[in-house]
Design a protein around this motif. Structure first.
Motif: not given
Length: 337
Positions: A265-271, A273-276, A278-289, A327-332
Motif C-alpha cells: 500500500m505504501r509503495a503504491y502511494a509513493r508511486l 497510484d492511490l487506487t492501487a 486503496e485496493a490493499e486495504l481489504p487485504h489488511m482487513r482480512h488480516e486483523k488476526g 491512504v494518501s497520508e502514506l506518501a506525504p
C-alpha cells in the motif's frame, strides 16, 4: 497444518513431493486393473519408491540430528518391508513388523528435543538475565564448536542484550564456517541483515538480505526481508517486485501478510497510484488476526528489538484499519501543499 508443512519444505521440495505422489499413485491405480501377482509386487515397489523419495525430499530439510533420528526409525521398517516383498509366505509378518517398528521407534526416539543448555538459556532470557543466557551458550560452543546453530542462537541472545558487535561476529562466523551448508548460510545472512536493520544501516542490511535471497529464492522469508528493506529505503518499485501476489500465497502467518499489504500500500502511494493503494486495504482487513498477534507480541518484555523495528508499522496498520489515517497520508511528499 498443510501450510506449515509446505513452508517447512519450501515450494520446490513441496512440488517435487506432490509430483512423486501423483506419479506413483497414478501408476498404482492403473495396476489395480491388471490381475496377477506381478501387479501386486509392482504396487509394493511403487510404495517403496514413494517412501524413499519422500524420505530424501523431507530429510533434505532436516539437520543431521533429526535425519539420524528418523533414519533409526525408518531404516529397520524399510528393511522389513523389503523382506516382505521377497518372501511371500511371510509377507504379512514382515509388513506387520515394519509398521510395528515405526510405532515403537516413534515411542522410543520421540520428538527431537532442544539440548538442555538451550532450555536453560531460554529460562534465563525470560528473566531478562541475558548475561547468564549468553554464558550458557558460550560454554556449549566451547564443548561443540562446530555446530552453527549454537552461534546463531547466541547471536540472537546478544541482539536482545544489545551487544551488537558480538552478535555480528557470531553471524559472520556462521557465514564463513558454513560455506558448504546453504541452510546455515541463509540463517547467517538473515541474522546479519536483521542486526544491520536494527542499527538503522539499511543498505548493509539489504546487501545481506539479498545474499540470503540468492541462496534460497523459493523461501518466502528471504523475499519478504528484501521487500521490507526496500520499503525502509523508499524503493517502491522493488517493494512491489519482491512482495508480489505469488509471495503472499506462500506466507503461512497472518501477521506477515498484514505487513506485506501495508508495504505494498505504501509503495503504491509513493508511486502516486492511490487506487492501487486503496485496493490493499481489504487485504489488511482480512488480516486483523495478524494485527492482534503483533500487538500481543510487541507487549512482551523480550520484544524490544521487534518494537524498534515494527511498532510504527503495526500502529500505522491499526490506524489505517480504524480510519484514523488516510491512504494518501502514506506518501506525504506527494500530498498537495
Amino acid at each position: 497444518m498443510l501450510d506449515q508443512f509446505r513452508y517447512f519444505l519450501g515450494p520446490s521440495r513441496f512440488r517435487a513431493l506432490v509430483l512423486l505422489l501423483v506419479i506413483t499413485g497414478g501408476i498404482s491405480i492403473f495396476l489395480t486393473f491388471i490381475p496377477g501377482e506381478i501387479a501386486v509386487l509392482l504396487q509394493s515397489a511403487l510404495v517403496l519408491i514413494f517412501g524413499v523419495g519422500a524420505a530424501v525430499i523431507v530429510g533434505g530439510r532436516m539437520n543431521n540430528e533429526e535425519r539420524l533420528r528418523w533414519l533409526a526409525i525408518i531404516a529397520p521398517a524399510l528393511g522389513l518391508f523389503l523382506l516382505g516383498m521377497f518372501f511371500e509366505s511371510y509377507r504379512a509378518i514382515f509388513f506387520g513388523g515394519s509398521i510395528g517398528w515405526v510405532i515403537v521407534g516413534l515411542l522410543t526416539f520421540g520428538r527431537a528435543r532442544a539440548p538442555m543448555q538451550y532450555r536453560e538459556a531460554i529460562k534465563a532470557m525470560r528473566k531478562n538475565n541475558y548475561k547468564e543466557a549468553v554464558d550458557i551458550m558460550t560454554d556449549l560452543i566451547k564443548a561443540e564448536p562446530d555446530v552453527a546453530n549454537h552461534y546463531r542462537f547466541r547471536a540472537n541472545l546478544l541482539m536482545l542484550w544489545g551487544k551488537y558487535d558480538r552478535a555480528r561476529r557470531d553471524y559472520q562466523y556462521i557465514i564463513h564456517a558454513a560455506a558448504n551448508d546453504p541452510a546455515a548460510l541463509v540463517e547467517g545472512y538473515d541474522g546479519l541483515s536483521g542486526l544491520e536493520m536494527q542499527l538503522g544501516k539499511y543498505d548493509a542490511a539489504l546487501e545481506a538480505a539479498k545474499k540470503a535471497y540468492e541462496l534460497a529464492p523459493d523461501e518466502w522469508v528471504t523475499a519478504y526481508n528484501v521487500g521490507l528493506l526496500q520499503d525502509r529505503l523508499h524503493h517502491p518499485e522493488q517493494v512491489l517486485e519482491f512482495l508480489g501476489p505469488r509471495l503472499t500465497a506462500h506466507v503461512p502467518d497472518s501477521r506477515h501478510r498484514l505487513l506485506i499489504a501495508l508495504y505494498k500500500m505504501r509503495a503504491y502511494a509513493r508511486l502516486g497510484d492511490l487506487t492501487a493503494a486503496e485496493a490493499e486495504l481489504p487485504h489488511m482487513r482480512h488480516e486483523k488476526g495478524g494485527l492482534n498477534e503483533w500487538q500481543r507480541i510487541l507487549a512482551s518484555d523480550q520484544a524490544a528489538t521487534l518494537r524498534d523495528n515494527f511498532a510504527e508499522d503495526v500502529a500505522l496498520a491499526d490506524a489505517l484499519l480504524q480510519g484514523k489515517t488516510a491512504v494518501s497520508e502514506l506518501a506525504p511528499e506527494r500530498m498537495p501543499l
